[in-house]
Design a protein around this motif. Structure first.
Motif, PDB file in Angstrom:
ATOM      1  N   THR A  80       0.836  -1.206   0.000  1.00  0.00           N
ATOM      2  CA  THR A  80       0.000   0.000   0.000  1.00  0.00           C
ATOM      3  C   THR A  80       0.871   1.256   0.000  1.00  0.00           C
ATOM      4  O   THR A  80       0.580   2.240  -0.719  1.00  0.00           O
ATOM      5  CB  THR A  80      -0.922  -0.009   1.228  1.00  0.00           C
ATOM      6  N   ARG A  81       1.950   1.221   0.789  1.00  0.00           N
ATOM      7  CA  ARG A  81       2.839   2.382   0.836  1.00  0.00           C
ATOM      8  C   ARG A  81       3.451   2.643  -0.539  1.00  0.00           C
ATOM      9  O   ARG A  81       3.529   3.795  -1.014  1.00  0.00           O
ATOM     10  CB  ARG A  81       3.946   2.147   1.874  1.00  0.00           C
ATOM     11  N   ASN A  82       3.888   1.574  -1.226  1.00  0.00           N
ATOM     12  CA  ASN A  82       4.496   1.748  -2.555  1.00  0.00           C
ATOM     13  C   ASN A  82       3.459   2.157  -3.606  1.00  0.00           C
ATOM     14  O   ASN A  82       3.740   2.976  -4.496  1.00  0.00           O
ATOM     15  CB  ASN A  82       5.172   0.442  -2.995  1.00  0.00           C
ATOM     16  N   VAL A  83       2.255   1.616  -3.506  1.00  0.00           N
ATOM     17  CA  VAL A  83       1.206   1.976  -4.479  1.00  0.00           C
ATOM     18  C   VAL A  83       0.849   3.443  -4.360  1.00  0.00           C
ATOM     19  O   VAL A  83       0.762   4.176  -5.352  1.00  0.00           O
ATOM     20  CB  VAL A  83      -0.035   1.081  -4.265  1.00  0.00           C
ATOM     21  N   LYS A 185      -9.900 -17.243  14.497  1.00  0.00           N
ATOM     22  CA  LYS A 185     -10.315 -15.833  14.491  1.00  0.00           C
ATOM     23  C   LYS A 185      -9.300 -14.977  13.733  1.00  0.00           C
ATOM     24  O   LYS A 185      -9.656 -13.935  13.185  1.00  0.00           O
ATOM     25  CB  LYS A 185     -10.464 -15.327  15.930  1.00  0.00           C
ATOM     26  N   PHE A 186      -8.020 -15.398  13.718  1.00  0.00           N
ATOM     27  CA  PHE A 186      -7.020 -14.659  12.947  1.00  0.00           C
ATOM     28  C   PHE A 186      -7.378 -14.668  11.471  1.00  0.00           C
ATOM     29  O   PHE A 186      -7.267 -13.649  10.777  1.00  0.00           O
ATOM     30  CB  PHE A 186      -5.625 -15.276  13.129  1.00  0.00           C
ATOM     31  N   VAL A 187      -7.801 -15.834  10.975  1.00  0.00           N
ATOM     32  CA  VAL A 187      -8.124 -15.962   9.551  1.00  0.00           C
ATOM     33  C   VAL A 187      -9.312 -15.070   9.195  1.00  0.00           C
ATOM     34  O   VAL A 187      -9.327 -14.390   8.174  1.00  0.00           O
ATOM     35  CB  VAL A 187      -8.424 -17.432   9.212  1.00  0.00           C
ATOM     36  N   LYS A 188     -10.343 -15.084  10.069  1.00  0.00           N
ATOM     37  CA  LYS A 188     -11.514 -14.255   9.801  1.00  0.00           C
ATOM     38  C   LYS A 188     -11.136 -12.768   9.835  1.00  0.00           C
ATOM     39  O   LYS A 188     -11.561 -11.988   8.961  1.00  0.00           O
ATOM     40  CB  LYS A 188     -12.594 -14.540  10.847  1.00  0.00           C
ATOM     41  N   GLY A 189     -10.339 -12.371  10.804  1.00  0.00           N
ATOM     42  CA  GLY A 189      -9.908 -10.973  10.873  1.00  0.00           C
ATOM     43  C   GLY A 189      -9.058 -10.583   9.689  1.00  0.00           C
ATOM     44  O   GLY A 189      -9.140  -9.447   9.192  1.00  0.00           O
ATOM     45  N   ASP A 190      -8.255 -11.535   9.190  1.00  0.00           N
ATOM     46  CA  ASP A 190      -7.417 -11.242   8.033  1.00  0.00           C
ATOM     47  C   ASP A 190      -8.271 -10.996   6.793  1.00  0.00           C
ATOM     48  O   ASP A 190      -7.968 -10.117   5.980  1.00  0.00           O
ATOM     49  CB  ASP A 190      -6.468 -12.419   7.798  1.00  0.00           C
ATOM     50  N   ALA A 191      -9.349 -11.728   6.628  1.00  0.00           N
ATOM     51  CA  ALA A 191     -10.228 -11.518   5.478  1.00  0.00           C
ATOM     52  C   ALA A 191     -10.879 -10.140   5.527  1.00  0.00           C
ATOM     53  O   ALA A 191     -11.001  -9.449   4.504  1.00  0.00           O
ATOM     54  CB  ALA A 191     -11.298 -12.615   5.450  1.00  0.00           C
ATOM     55  N   ALA A 194      -8.323  -7.552   4.591  1.00  0.00           N
ATOM     56  CA  ALA A 194      -8.038  -7.522   3.150  1.00  0.00           C
ATOM     57  C   ALA A 194      -9.057  -6.661   2.410  1.00  0.00           C
ATOM     58  O   ALA A 194      -8.708  -5.901   1.485  1.00  0.00           O
ATOM     59  CB  ALA A 194      -8.044  -8.946   2.604  1.00  0.00           C
ATOM     60  N   ILE A 195     -10.315  -6.752   2.794  1.00  0.00           N
ATOM     61  CA  ILE A 195     -11.357  -5.922   2.143  1.00  0.00           C
ATOM     62  C   ILE A 195     -11.081  -4.439   2.384  1.00  0.00           C
ATOM     63  O   ILE A 195     -11.116  -3.613   1.456  1.00  0.00           O
ATOM     64  CB  ILE A 195     -12.747  -6.310   2.689  1.00  0.00           C
ATOM     65  N   ILE A 196     -10.784  -4.106   3.647  1.00  0.00           N
ATOM     66  CA  ILE A 196     -10.556  -2.693   3.987  1.00  0.00           C
ATOM     67  C   ILE A 196      -9.322  -2.148   3.265  1.00  0.00           C
ATOM     68  O   ILE A 196      -9.324  -1.037   2.711  1.00  0.00           O
ATOM     69  CB  ILE A 196     -10.413  -2.546   5.505  1.00  0.00           C
ATOM     70  N   ILE A 197      -8.232  -2.966   3.251  1.00  0.00           N
ATOM     71  CA  ILE A 197      -6.989  -2.501   2.618  1.00  0.00           C
ATOM     72  C   ILE A 197      -7.197  -2.310   1.116  1.00  0.00           C
ATOM     73  O   ILE A 197      -6.700  -1.334   0.519  1.00  0.00           O
ATOM     74  CB  ILE A 197      -5.854  -3.511   2.905  1.00  0.00           C
ATOM     75  N   THR A 198      -7.925  -3.200   0.467  1.00  0.00           N
ATOM     76  CA  THR A 198      -8.172  -3.063  -0.977  1.00  0.00           C
ATOM     77  C   THR A 198      -8.989  -1.805  -1.284  1.00  0.00           C
ATOM     78  O   THR A 198      -8.701  -1.073  -2.251  1.00  0.00           O
ATOM     79  CB  THR A 198      -8.897  -4.316  -1.499  1.00  0.00           C
ATOM     80  N   ILE A 199     -10.004  -1.538  -0.473  1.00  0.00           N
ATOM     81  CA  ILE A 199     -10.808  -0.321  -0.681  1.00  0.00           C
ATOM     82  C   ILE A 199      -9.940   0.925  -0.490  1.00  0.00           C
ATOM     83  O   ILE A 199     -10.025   1.901  -1.271  1.00  0.00           O
ATOM     84  CB  ILE A 199     -12.005  -0.315   0.289  1.00  0.00           C
TER      85      ILE A 199
END
Length: 683
Positions: A80-83, A185-191, A194-199
């Protein structure tokens, strides 16, 4: 550097590096390498999850899942920083964006959304639910598994080392599924991340492209949507792989082999199912409009596989038909099943319903104490106490336990729940239930555990429930040791002695005495509380005595004479032997009344003499007990055994030793009383 030392440092250094990645910019070239490492690591974890035979073989998975999730989020932050800073995040992200988008932002976003739905809705939710249920069921099953292990140990099916290994495995299993419940719960939080970071990448990139870089709206959307979707894909592919790994680990129901072998064996064992599936695929070729070639290939392949399988082949390559015709276990009504239920446990401890907490409850230590007691009694008596079958008995009154030997109740006691036994005087002011110490008959009171300190301040001896039961069980085993020594136990003792002293055993049995005759001698010794631990001396004495006579009583006396030092030592107090002696005229009368009988020498005095003798013995023993003494009765060797039998029903705790057994030791003898004919004294 030592490989072991390097492996110890790898994880801590890696975690520190991951934290630094979230703060320090990472060049695009290094980011490409790290993304490749992330994808490869996730693929490796999936393969390991499939090839392990048991979930516990991959017990580090929950921690590894956390580290990999953290690593992937750090890569997202760096990308994200590089993009947003340079509009470029390396060739891997750019290549993923070009391949998936295929010139259309809508296609890229749809593919990305589908991957998120697969991971978040399907795999992550399912794996999380399975982990939660698995953790709950594993924790609920722990007490039962612990009791099963203790039961196998008490029954002698496993040794202490195996029991300790199984307990550790049960504990590790509970810890693992508990960790997996949290790790899911880590896997669910990671998903969600990922949505928030992509947006953020998509919206923030378009804004920066238009405002800062002065790009047109179309160019900004094209450029930053490609990078945003590419970044999302390179993070979601490893995330999806780890989600699959989590599901594979928590859904494993077989620990006999790796997943591929188990699946292939179980599917391959159903030949008829493969034939039906292949036939159905071929039948679909007749449907108008469907392509024929794919269904022909699939259906034909299944039929070929089914044809090459043996009929109902099982996992181990054994035809299931043969297995089905193998003899099954006996039915409950069969003679074999009934005969197995007729077996009587040599030693059994029955507990009332409210006392089961001593075996299965917080701080339950009764079974551990029973195991310690077995070792203690083996060293003391020379007999390995049989496994104690511990079971609940609804027929017993509350707070009651019973001890059974060969299926017959021989002792019973009480131990109310939530209490301890205080023994001593001055307890009248303490609330509780009057009780009695079961072995020595000391007066006591069952008081609440919260009153323990108060009772000790009053000078009382406080004993917990488990100690009371173990003391009672110990004394019961000593009393009935001869009944617990069966032919199998004698054979085991003989075989053990033969390994260390083969000549001693070969000289005695079967050359001079049978195993049954040896058992009778050992029984007689145990009945009088004599330890048979020194089997070498016993067998040597029997070898000498059996050459002249195999009469059981003579063999017993010969064995006692060989064990005289240890017999006498067991009755010493402060190095002195306290003795009751027979008045000479009384002893002479008993010698004259001795008659050889079929079962050995017996004393046949008149009834008046027997009554006088018993009264005098009881009086002298009571007098000695009041002075705190525990004397033995010394007599002539010729009448020792028949005199012991004559007194056993009246004074069972009085040991009878011959003069020969005492004189063979350099022992200081204190005569504390003389047994006389009361009739003669009265005259």
């Amino acid at each position: 550097m030592n490989p072991k030392r390097l492996s110890q440092l790898a994880v801590p250094i890696g975690v520190v590096a991951i934290i630094l990645m979230m703060v320090v910019p990472v060049p695009a070239g290094i980011l490409d390498f790290l993304i490749a490492l992330n994808i490869t690591s996730a693929l490796l974890i999936v393969l390991v999850s499939m090839y392990v035979q048991r979930p516990l073989d991959f017990s580090s998975f929950p921690s590894l899942l956390l580290v990999c999730t953290l690593f992937r989020l750090a890569l997202n932050i760096s990308a994200t920083r590089n993009v947003l800073s340079h509009g470029y995040a390396g060739k891997v992200i750019e290549a993923f964006g070009h391949i998936v988008i295929s010139g259309s932002l809508v296609i890229g976003l749809v593919i990305f959304a589908i991957l998120l739905v697969i991971q978040f809705v399907v795999i992550t939710n399912g794996a999380g639910r399975v982990a939660e249920v698995g953790a709950r069921f594993t924790l609920d099953a722990m007490p039962g598994k612990q009791m099963a292990i203790d039961a196998d140990l008490n029954a002698g099916l496993i040794d202490e080392t195996e029991a300790r290994r199984r307990r550790s495995e049960v504990t590790s299993e509970a810890d693992f599924y508990g960790s997996m419940d949290g790790a899911s719960k880590f896997v669910k939080g990671d998903a969600i991340a990922a949505i928030i970071i992509t947006i953020i990448n998509l919206v923030g990139g378009i804004v920066i492209g238009i405002v800062q870089n002065h790009l047109s709206v179309t160019d900004a959307i094209s450029k930053y949507s490609l990078l945003s979707v590419g970044d999302g894909l390179v993070s979601q592919i490893p995330a999806l792989l780890l989600s699959v790994s989590t599901g594979l680990i928590v859904t494993r129901a077989s620990d006999s082999d790796d997943m591929g072998t188990v699946v292939a064996a179980q599917l391959g064992s159903q030949k008829k199912a493969l034939q039906i599936a292949g036939g159905a695929a071929l039948a679909l070729c007749a449907v108008p409009g469907l392509p024929k070639l794919p269904f022909l290939l699939v259906g034909g392949g299944l039929l070929v596989i089914a044809q090459r399988l043996h009929p109902k082949q099982g996992k181990d390559g054994v035809p299931a038909l043969a297995a089905s015709t193998a003899p099954a276990g006996p039915s409950p009504d069969s003679a074999e099943a009934i005969m197995s239920e007729l077996a009587v446990d040599p030693l059994e401890l029955s507990l009332s319903a409210d006392m089961v907490s001593l075996v299965d409850g917080p701080g339950a230590d009764l079974l551990d104490r029973v195991r310690s007691l077995r070792r203690k009694l083996a060293l003391e008596l020379g007999v390995v106490m049989p496994p104690v079958r511990t079971r609940d008995n609804l027929d017993l009154p509350m707070a009651t336990y019973a001890i059974l030997v060969n299926g017959v109740e021989v002792a019973r006691g009480q131990a109310p729940t939530g209490t301890v036994l205080a023994i001593g005087d001055g307890l009248d002011n303490l609330p509780g239930i009057d009780g009695q110490e079961p072995v020595f008959g000391l007066r006591g009171k069952w008081i609440g555990t919260e009153l323990r300190a108060q009772a000790e301040l009053l000078g009382a001896t406080v004993v917990d429930r488990s100690s009371v039961i173990i003391t009672h069980l110990s004394e019961t085993v000593r009393t009935h040791a001869s009944r617990l020594l069966g032919r199998e136990e004698v054979s085991a003792l003989t075989q053990a002695l033969k390994r260390s002293h083969p000549v001693v055993v070969e000289d005695l049995t079967p050359a001079l005495l049978t195993l049954g005759e040896v058992q009778r001698v050992l029984h007689a010794l145990l009945e009088e509380g004599v330890s048979i631990r020194d089997l070498v001396r016993i067998f040597e004495a029997l070898s000498v005595a059996a050459k002249s006579s195999t009469e059981p009583n003579r063999l017993v006396e010969a064995a006692r004479l060989a064990l005289a030092p240890s017999i006498t030592a067991s009755h010493l107090y402060d190095g002195r032997l306290q003795v009751l002696t027979l008045e000479p005229r009384l002893q002479q009368s008993l010698l004259e009344s001795a008659r050889p009988m079929e079962g050995g020498v017996q004393l046949l005095p008149g009834p008046e003499l027997v009554e006088s003798l018993l009264n005098s013995v009881v009086a002298q023993q009571q007098s000695a007990s009041e002075r705190g003494l525990r004397p033995i009765l010394a007599c002539s060797p010729q009448i020792r055994l028949p005199l012991r039998r004559l007194l056993s029903s009246t004074v069972p705790d009085l040991a009878v030793l011959s003069y020969n057994e005492i004189s063979s030791n350099a022992t200081i003898v204190d005569t504390v009383g003389v047994i006389s004919d009361v009739r003669t004294v009265a005259v």
